[in-house]
Design a protein around this motif. Structure first.
Motif, short mmCIF file in Angstrom:
data_model
loop_
_atom_site.label_atom_id
_atom_site.label_comp_id
_atom_site.label_asym_id
_atom_site.label_seq_id
_atom_site.Cartn_x
_atom_site.Cartn_y
_atom_site.Cartn_z
N LEU A 116 -3.25 9.71 2.67
CA LEU A 116 -4.23 8.94 3.43
C LEU A 116 -5.49 8.68 2.61
O LEU A 116 -5.99 7.56 2.58
CB LEU A 116 -4.58 9.67 4.73
N SER A 117 -5.97 9.69 1.93
CA SER A 117 -7.17 9.53 1.09
C SER A 117 -6.93 8.53 -0.03
O SER A 117 -7.78 7.66 -0.30
CB SER A 117 -7.59 10.87 0.50
N GLN A 145 -0.14 14.90 3.60
CA GLN A 145 -0.50 13.74 4.42
C GLN A 145 -1.94 13.31 4.15
O GLN A 145 -2.22 12.11 4.01
CB GLN A 145 -0.39 14.14 5.90
N ASN A 146 -2.84 14.26 4.07
CA ASN A 146 -4.24 13.94 3.82
C ASN A 146 -4.44 13.33 2.43
O ASN A 146 -5.28 12.44 2.26
CB ASN A 146 -5.12 15.18 3.98
N TRP A 189 0.77 -1.23 0.00
CA TRP A 189 0.00 0.00 0.00
C TRP A 189 0.81 1.29 0.00
O TRP A 189 0.35 2.31 -0.51
CB TRP A 189 -0.95 0.03 1.21
N LEU A 190 1.98 1.31 0.58
CA LEU A 190 2.69 2.57 0.78
C LEU A 190 3.92 2.78 -0.08
O LEU A 190 4.40 3.90 -0.19
CB LEU A 190 3.08 2.71 2.26
N TYR A 223 4.41 5.71 -2.46
CA TYR A 223 4.44 7.05 -1.90
C TYR A 223 5.79 7.40 -1.28
O TYR A 223 5.90 8.36 -0.53
CB TYR A 223 3.34 7.20 -0.84
N VAL A 274 -4.76 6.05 -0.12
CA VAL A 274 -4.64 4.70 0.43
C VAL A 274 -6.01 4.18 0.84
O VAL A 274 -6.35 3.01 0.58
CB VAL A 274 -3.64 4.67 1.61
N GLN A 275 -6.83 5.02 1.46
CA GLN A 275 -8.17 4.59 1.85
C GLN A 275 -9.02 4.21 0.64
O GLN A 275 -9.75 3.23 0.67
CB GLN A 275 -8.86 5.67 2.66
#
Length: 102
Positions: free
Chosen positions: A95-96, A91-92, A22-23, A26, A98-99
């Motif tokens: 996060l968005s 950051q947001n 997932w990361l 990034y 990945v969600q």
């Protein structure tokens, strides 16, 4: 009793899988976030040191501090606020993304 096959995965294996699946994409953005964090930390520490220099200049009756003191404080505060804002936005976004992908 639990059998060997019922064991929970270790935290390391869970984190490794989370990073890999997932990361990882990034990575560059995380490095940019690290840079923003460094600017915030330096501006915070620099603010305390700068106030000390301003006070010492007033004690030494160097009245030019009335010009460069506020400029320095505004510059440090602006750097910290701008970096904090940019860090939060990036950051947001991560996060968005990945969600949504999950």
């Amino acid at each position: 009793m639990r059998s060997h096959s019922d064991e929970l995965p270790s935290a390391r294996s869970v984190f490794t899988r989370f990073w890999r699946d997932w990361l990882r994409g990034y990575k560059a953005k995380f490095l940019i976030l690290l840079g923003f964090m460094a600017v915030i930390a330096l501006a915070s520490a620099g603010y305390a040191q700068f106030i000390q220099w301003v006070m010492e200049a007033f004690e030494d009756e160097a009245y030019s501090v009335a010009v460069w003191g506020p400029i320095g404080i505004i510059a440090l505060t602006t750097a910290k606020a701008t970096s904090g804002y940019a860090q939060q936005i990036l950051q947001n976004r991560i996060l968005s993304d990945v969600q949504i992908r999950m």
